[in-house]
Write a protein that holds these residues in place. Structure first.
Motif, PDB file in Angstrom:
ATOM      1  N   GLY A 215     -21.068 -18.003 -21.533  1.00 23.42           N
ATOM      2  CA  GLY A 215     -21.055 -18.228 -20.092  1.00 23.42           C
ATOM      3  C   GLY A 215     -20.837 -19.689 -19.748  1.00 23.42           C
ATOM      4  N   GLY A 216     -21.429 -20.576 -20.537  1.00 22.56           N
ATOM      5  CA  GLY A 216     -21.214 -22.004 -20.316  1.00 22.56           C
ATOM      6  C   GLY A 216     -19.766 -22.401 -20.533  1.00 22.56           C
ATOM      7  N   PHE A 217     -19.151 -21.846 -21.571  1.00 19.82           N
ATOM      8  CA  PHE A 217     -17.746 -22.154 -21.841  1.00 19.82           C
ATOM      9  C   PHE A 217     -16.835 -21.620 -20.730  1.00 19.82           C
ATOM     10  N   ILE A 218     -17.183 -20.464 -20.180  1.00 23.66           N
ATOM     11  CA  ILE A 218     -16.401 -19.946 -19.043  1.00 23.66           C
ATOM     12  C   ILE A 218     -16.470 -20.937 -17.879  1.00 23.66           C
ATOM     13  N   TYR A 219     -17.666 -21.421 -17.594  1.00 21.20           N
ATOM     14  CA  TYR A 219     -17.843 -22.374 -16.497  1.00 21.20           C
ATOM     15  C   TYR A 219     -17.017 -23.638 -16.745  1.00 21.20           C
ATOM     16  N   ASP A 220     -17.085 -24.161 -17.986  1.00 18.59           N
ATOM     17  CA  ASP A 220     -16.302 -25.348 -18.336  1.00 18.59           C
ATOM     18  C   ASP A 220     -14.810 -25.081 -18.168  1.00 18.59           C
ATOM     19  N   PHE A 221     -14.379 -23.920 -18.606  1.00 19.29           N
ATOM     20  CA  PHE A 221     -12.963 -23.543 -18.550  1.00 19.29           C
ATOM     21  C   PHE A 221     -12.480 -23.490 -17.104  1.00 19.29           C
ATOM     22  N   LEU A 233      -3.378 -29.998  -5.253  1.00 12.71           N
ATOM     23  CA  LEU A 233      -3.251 -29.471  -3.893  1.00 12.71           C
ATOM     24  C   LEU A 233      -4.351 -29.995  -2.977  1.00 12.71           C
ATOM     25  N   PHE A 234      -5.516 -30.240  -3.542  1.00 17.81           N
ATOM     26  CA  PHE A 234      -6.670 -30.613  -2.714  1.00 17.81           C
ATOM     27  C   PHE A 234      -7.104 -32.060  -2.912  1.00 17.81           C
ATOM     28  N   GLN A 235      -6.404 -32.769  -3.806  1.00 18.06           N
ATOM     29  CA  GLN A 235      -6.723 -34.173  -4.048  1.00 18.06           C
ATOM     30  C   GLN A 235      -8.213 -34.362  -4.360  1.00 18.06           C
ATOM     31  N   HIS A 236      -8.707 -33.507  -5.234  1.00 17.40           N
ATOM     32  CA  HIS A 236     -10.132 -33.570  -5.575  1.00 17.40           C
ATOM     33  C   HIS A 236     -10.312 -33.064  -6.996  1.00 17.40           C
ATOM     34  N   ARG A 237     -11.267 -33.632  -7.708  1.00 23.15           N
ATOM     35  CA  ARG A 237     -11.567 -33.199  -9.062  1.00 23.15           C
ATOM     36  C   ARG A 237     -13.056 -32.874  -9.178  1.00 23.15           C
ATOM     37  N   ILE A 238     -13.358 -31.842  -9.989  1.00 23.42           N
ATOM     38  CA  ILE A 238     -14.734 -31.426 -10.206  1.00 23.42           C
ATOM     39  C   ILE A 238     -15.232 -32.050 -11.502  1.00 23.42           C
ATOM     40  N   THR A 239     -16.436 -32.567 -11.491  1.00 20.80           N
ATOM     41  CA  THR A 239     -16.985 -33.189 -12.689  1.00 20.80           C
ATOM     42  C   THR A 239     -17.516 -32.120 -13.644  1.00 20.80           C
ATOM     43  N   PRO A 240     -17.455 -32.370 -14.952  1.00 20.17           N
ATOM     44  CA  PRO A 240     -17.964 -31.404 -15.929  1.00 20.17           C
ATOM     45  C   PRO A 240     -19.464 -31.190 -15.764  1.00 20.17           C
ATOM     46  N   ARG A 241     -19.960 -30.071 -16.268  1.00 20.77           N
ATOM     47  CA  ARG A 241     -21.397 -29.799 -16.206  1.00 20.77           C
ATOM     48  C   ARG A 241     -22.140 -30.749 -17.141  1.00 20.77           C
ATOM     49  N   GLU A 242     -23.372 -31.003 -16.812  1.00 15.65           N
ATOM     50  CA  GLU A 242     -24.212 -31.884 -17.604  1.00 15.65           C
ATOM     51  C   GLU A 242     -25.550 -31.189 -17.861  1.00 15.65           C
ATOM     52  N   PRO A 243     -25.652 -30.404 -18.944  1.00 17.81           N
ATOM     53  CA  PRO A 243     -26.896 -29.682 -19.245  1.00 17.81           C
ATOM     54  C   PRO A 243     -28.050 -30.655 -19.514  1.00 17.81           C
ATOM     55  N   LEU A 244     -29.246 -30.209 -19.170  1.00 23.23           N
ATOM     56  CA  LEU A 244     -30.420 -31.037 -19.443  1.00 23.23           C
ATOM     57  C   LEU A 244     -30.664 -31.160 -20.940  1.00 23.23           C
ATOM     58  N   ASP A 245     -30.326 -30.119 -21.676  1.00 23.64           N
ATOM     59  CA  ASP A 245     -30.490 -30.142 -23.130  1.00 23.64           C
ATOM     60  C   ASP A 245     -29.259 -30.797 -23.763  1.00 23.64           C
ATOM     61  N   PRO A 246     -29.412 -31.959 -24.395  1.00 21.97           N
ATOM     62  CA  PRO A 246     -28.242 -32.648 -24.968  1.00 21.97           C
ATOM     63  C   PRO A 246     -27.620 -31.907 -26.142  1.00 21.97           C
ATOM     64  N   LYS A 247     -28.305 -30.920 -26.686  1.00 24.97           N
ATOM     65  CA  LYS A 247     -27.768 -30.168 -27.817  1.00 24.97           C
ATOM     66  C   LYS A 247     -26.736 -29.127 -27.376  1.00 24.97           C
ATOM     67  N   ILE A 248     -26.733 -28.822 -26.093  1.00 22.55           N
ATOM     68  CA  ILE A 248     -25.773 -27.832 -25.591  1.00 22.55           C
ATOM     69  C   ILE A 248     -24.382 -28.448 -25.554  1.00 22.55           C
ATOM     70  N   VAL A 249     -23.423 -27.758 -26.140  1.00 18.14           N
ATOM     71  CA  VAL A 249     -22.039 -28.244 -26.209  1.00 18.14           C
ATOM     72  C   VAL A 249     -21.309 -27.901 -24.912  1.00 18.14           C
ATOM     73  N   VAL A 250     -20.671 -28.908 -24.348  1.00 24.01           N
ATOM     74  CA  VAL A 250     -19.867 -28.727 -23.139  1.00 24.01           C
ATOM     75  C   VAL A 250     -18.395 -28.867 -23.518  1.00 24.01           C
ATOM     76  N   ALA A 251     -17.604 -27.845 -23.244  1.00 18.10           N
ATOM     77  CA  ALA A 251     -16.169 -27.909 -23.514  1.00 18.10           C
ATOM     78  C   ALA A 251     -15.476 -28.627 -22.357  1.00 18.10           C
ATOM     79  N   ARG A 252     -14.568 -29.536 -22.676  1.00 19.06           N
ATOM     80  CA  ARG A 252     -13.875 -30.284 -21.631  1.00 19.06           C
ATOM     81  C   ARG A 252     -12.548 -30.814 -22.170  1.00 19.06           C
ATOM     82  N   LEU A 253     -11.527 -30.752 -21.341  1.00 26.40           N
ATOM     83  CA  LEU A 253     -10.196 -31.140 -21.769  1.00 26.40           C
ATOM     84  C   LEU A 253     -10.070 -32.630 -22.052  1.00 26.40           C
TER      85      LEU A 253
END
Length: 288
Positions: A215-221, A233-253
């Protein structure tokens, strides 16, 4: 020579050449004007062509994004349904134990093995659909290879957690008679002891953790695809998620090369893939 030129100058009827000179000037001016118009038209045509290409590129991006949104929606639905089913089953068991111990007449848990199998299969299909998507549209960004690996890792981890969970859960779930006059009625069912319920809780937590990782990877994707495909189109970018647990891997381009290496070399799926590749190479050497 100078005298000759002087005489020639005075011999030419300049007054009679006025219309001719004016015509020449008009032709030159018209030619220059035409060249300017041609240059402007060419410039406008080039701009129009670039605009058409840009518009068509945006249309294609929107088509890809719509496909991604649809598959992500299906995957989230499958993920939530699957994890909720596991959560509710163990909660129902504990609630049944508490209510019966209090002397109350309480209904048995509603979970059934066939439903569990269906939800797990739907989850697997949703993950595989996203894996195929990253392969199909890998041309839009090299980092989609990283997401393909992330989804493979999530599917492997879920499978590793599902097997022990299933082995416990299906023995504890009430079973309905599949046919005959008693079809739909329950076979005799008894509350399992506390040790077995505890084992189910442990297996449930491991399974849910694996499902939530996907589910986290879906959110990152979805965040990366919004920024990549429709952010312009909207001239805006969304920042990646930042889990409280640093061990959780966040996928990001923006860090896809490092993450690709992590999924390939530091996960159970990556190590399994390396082992399989080594076995295949060895078998090919033996046959060769």
């Amino acid at each position: 020579m100078s005298n000759y030129l002087f005489q020639l100058y005075h011999a030419v009827p300049w007054a009679s050449l006025g219309p001719f000179i004016g015509a020449i000037a008009t032709i030159i001016a018209a030619t220059l004007g035409a060249l300017v118009v041609i240059w402007q038209n060419a410039k406008q045509a080039k701009r129009a062509t670039a605009q058409v290409r840009h518009t068509e590129a945006l249309k294609l991006k929107m088509q890809v994004y719509e496909e991604i949104v649809g598959l992500c929606r299906d995957a989230v639905d499958a993920e939530v349904s699957y994890s909720s089913y596991a959560r509710v089953f163990v909660a129902d068991l504990k609630l049944y134990r508490e209510m019966t111990q209090a002397g109350l007449n309480w209904g048995v848990p509603k979970a059934r093995a066939p439903d569990l199998f269906e939800k797990q299969a739907r989850f697997s299909e949703a993950v595989i659909a996203l894996i195929f998507l990253t392969e199909r549209w890998g041309v839009i960004h090299p980092g989609l290879e990283m997401y393909r690996l992330a989804f493979n890792v999530a599917l492997h981890d879920e499978g590793a957690a599902y097997n022990p969970y299933r082995n416990i859960a299906i023995r504890l779930m009430p079973t309905e008679s599949p046919n005959g006059p008693q079809q739909g009625s329950l076979f005799p069912w008894a509350l399992p002891d506390d040790a077995i319920i505890q084992a189910l809780e442990v297996a449930t937590d491991a399974l849910i953790q694996a499902i939530d990782s996907f589910g986290g990877f879906i959110y990152d994707f979805q965040i990366d695809m919004q920024n990549l495909l429709v952010g312009e189109l909207f001239q805006h970018r969304i920042t990646p998620r930042e889990p409280l647990d640093p061990k959780i891997v966040v996928a990001r381009l923006d860090d896809w090369k490092k993450l690709k290496g992590y999924f390939e070399n530091s996960t159970a799926w990556g190590k399994m893939k390396d082992d399989i590749d080594a076995q295949v190479r060895k078998a090919n050497e033996v046959r060769g």
